[in-house]
Design a protein around this motif. Structure first.
Motif, PDB file in Angstrom:
ATOM      1  N   ALA A  21       0.492  17.174  10.646  1.00 18.89           N
ATOM      2  CA  ALA A  21       0.671  17.233   9.192  1.00 18.89           C
ATOM      3  C   ALA A  21       2.080  16.806   8.815  1.00 18.89           C
ATOM      4  O   ALA A  21       2.304  16.188   7.773  1.00 18.89           O
ATOM      5  N   GLY A  22       3.057  17.136   9.681  1.00 21.89           N
ATOM      6  CA  GLY A  22       4.429  16.731   9.430  1.00 21.89           C
ATOM      7  C   GLY A  22       4.606  15.228   9.452  1.00 21.89           C
ATOM      8  O   GLY A  22       5.390  14.671   8.673  1.00 21.89           O
ATOM      9  N   ILE A  23       3.874  14.551  10.349  1.00 20.03           N
ATOM     10  CA  ILE A  23       3.946  13.088  10.403  1.00 20.03           C
ATOM     11  C   ILE A  23       3.478  12.496   9.074  1.00 20.03           C
ATOM     12  O   ILE A  23       4.088  11.557   8.547  1.00 20.03           O
ATOM     13  N   VAL A  24       2.400  13.061   8.536  1.00 21.26           N
ATOM     14  CA  VAL A  24       1.903  12.590   7.237  1.00 21.26           C
ATOM     15  C   VAL A  24       2.955  12.814   6.162  1.00 21.26           C
ATOM     16  O   VAL A  24       3.203  11.940   5.321  1.00 21.26           O
ATOM     17  N   LYS A  25       3.624  13.972   6.181  1.00 22.88           N
ATOM     18  CA  LYS A  25       4.654  14.268   5.188  1.00 22.88           C
ATOM     19  C   LYS A  25       5.829  13.303   5.291  1.00 22.88           C
ATOM     20  O   LYS A  25       6.443  12.952   4.279  1.00 22.88           O
ATOM     21  N   LEU A  26       6.160  12.870   6.507  1.00 22.58           N
ATOM     22  CA  LEU A  26       7.252  11.923   6.692  1.00 22.58           C
ATOM     23  C   LEU A  26       6.922  10.547   6.126  1.00 22.58           C
ATOM     24  O   LEU A  26       7.777   9.877   5.551  1.00 22.58           O
ATOM     25  N   LEU A  27       5.676  10.117   6.301  1.00 25.35           N
ATOM     26  CA  LEU A  27       5.309   8.736   5.987  1.00 25.35           C
ATOM     27  C   LEU A  27       4.680   8.561   4.611  1.00 25.35           C
ATOM     28  O   LEU A  27       4.624   7.438   4.095  1.00 25.35           O
ATOM     29  N   LEU A  28       4.195   9.659   4.014  1.00 21.62           N
ATOM     30  CA  LEU A  28       3.473   9.559   2.756  1.00 21.62           C
ATOM     31  C   LEU A  28       4.356   9.027   1.640  1.00 21.62           C
ATOM     32  O   LEU A  28       5.502   9.428   1.487  1.00 21.62           O
ATOM     33  N   LYS A  29       3.807   8.121   0.845  1.00 23.39           N
ATOM     34  CA  LYS A  29       4.478   7.648  -0.374  1.00 23.39           C
ATOM     35  C   LYS A  29       3.398   7.246  -1.369  1.00 23.39           C
ATOM     36  O   LYS A  29       2.367   6.681  -1.009  1.00 23.39           O
ATOM     37  N   TRP A  30       3.641   7.525  -2.646  1.00 21.76           N
ATOM     38  CA  TRP A  30       2.676   7.198  -3.684  1.00 21.76           C
ATOM     39  C   TRP A  30       2.802   5.745  -4.121  1.00 21.76           C
ATOM     40  O   TRP A  30       1.814   5.118  -4.511  1.00 21.76           O
ATOM     41  N   PRO A  51       4.271   1.969  -2.828  1.00 20.94           N
ATOM     42  CA  PRO A  51       4.693   1.312  -1.582  1.00 20.94           C
ATOM     43  C   PRO A  51       6.173   0.952  -1.551  1.00 20.94           C
ATOM     44  O   PRO A  51       6.782   0.946  -0.472  1.00 20.94           O
ATOM     45  N   TRP A  52       6.774   0.634  -2.695  1.00 20.93           N
ATOM     46  CA  TRP A  52       8.171   0.181  -2.720  1.00 20.93           C
ATOM     47  C   TRP A  52       9.163   1.339  -2.826  1.00 20.93           C
ATOM     48  O   TRP A  52      10.361   1.111  -2.790  1.00 20.93           O
ATOM     49  N   GLN A  90      12.368   7.557   5.220  1.00 23.37           N
ATOM     50  CA  GLN A  90      13.299   6.513   4.780  1.00 23.37           C
ATOM     51  C   GLN A  90      14.452   7.065   3.952  1.00 23.37           C
ATOM     52  O   GLN A  90      15.550   6.500   3.954  1.00 23.37           O
ATOM     53  N   ARG A  91      14.228   8.176   3.271  1.00 23.15           N
ATOM     54  CA  ARG A  91      15.268   8.709   2.373  1.00 23.15           C
ATOM     55  C   ARG A  91      16.484   9.212   3.133  1.00 23.15           C
ATOM     56  O   ARG A  91      17.586   9.257   2.579  1.00 23.15           O
TER      57      ARG A  91
END
Length: 280
Positions: A89-98, A100-101, A107-108
């Motif tokens: 679930a943490g991996i999803v939290k790291l990569l999720l973005k609403w 794309p740009w 990344q933050r």
């Protein structure tokens, strides 16, 4: 657990104490990765703590410069792979973005330093690998010890670098070298890192040099410093016309503010303190 406060001209506070240590020395904020027992490896709480401290600094208009370093023997050895892989679930939290740009959480931790309207100086020692290098690339200037090593390490795990550091990598390193560093995951020593542009300068004591640079930045108008950073970060890869237009727009804003007049008075020997930085 997040809290931030000031007790004196030199004050100290913590953002998630087990992960990030934030201190203030006058106008300069000092951010330290604080997981030395695992070489400052990045787990999900550390990603969140870095972003939290970036938000705190962005809101504080009394901060004039930021120093970024790591506790222990290494700046940051990269991802805490075992901790990350155990938490799907943490991996999803790291990569999720609403969108794309927009930057996701991963990344933050790099992009957030670029967005701060103050100079961010990274003082690097030991290993600066993978995610650690991505974080350091978000800084405006990277000072390394002679025995430091840097690597775009993601390729060793069958991955691409995806923590936002590519924005800086394309600016500071030639395209051919950037490509090779990313696909080979080669470990680069400090002198070669400086020669490539991956690091900015070599110093026996990067922290002392970072403090010296911050002192210089604090002598300048905070509005001019913020505008210069915005100009270079936002316009470096723009077409010439866009860069010229932004120069004019930012200069007009500076001339309309108090700090430009204060800077002129300081140059004439008048003892004036700058007003808090405007909203840049």
């Amino acid at each position: 657990m997040v809290f931030y406060g000031h007790r004196s001209p030199r004050s100290e506070s913590q953002i998630m104490p087990e992960r990030i240590l934030l201190t203030r020395d006058g106008d300069v904020a000092h951010v330290r990765l604080n997981r030395p027992e695992v070489r400052n490896a990045l787990d999900l709480p550390m990603f969140r703590a870095i972003v939290d401290v970036q938000k705190q600094l962005a809101r504080d208009r009394t901060v004039r410069a930021v120093i970024l370093d790591g506790a222990g023997v290494d700046f940051c050895s990269g991802l805490d792979v075992k901790a990350i892989m155990r938490d799907r679930a943490g991996i999803v939290k790291l990569l999720l973005k609403w969108l794309p740009w927009r930057a996701n959480l991963a990344q933050r931790v790099s992009v957030g330093w670029r967005r701060l309207p103050v100079p961010v100086i990274a003082a690097l020692h030991g290993r600066c690998w993978g995610g650690g290098l991505q974080i350091a690339l978000g800084a405006d200037y990277r000072i390394v010890t002679p025995d430091a090593s840097l690597s775009v390490m993601e390729g060793r795990w069958g991955l691409i670098p995806d923590m936002g550091g590519n924005l800086a990598l394309r600016e500071v390193v030639g395209g051919d070298h950037a490509l090779w560093l990313a696909l080979s995951a080669e470990v680069v020593d400090a002198p070669r890192a400086v020669a490539l542009g991956l690091a900015s300068a070599l110093a026996e004591d990067p922290l002392a040099e970072a403090r010296r640079m911050c002192a210089v930045a604090c002598e300048r108008s905070p509005d001019a410093v913020a505008a210069v950073k915005r100009l270079f970060r936002g316009g470096w890869t723009r077409r010439p016309g866009g860069m010229l237009a932004q120069e004019t727009f930012l200069q007009a804003r500076i001339l309309a503010g108090r700090n430009q007049r204060i800077a002129s008075q300081r140059q004439q020997g008048q003892d004036r303190d700058y007003a808090p930085r405007g909203r840049w």
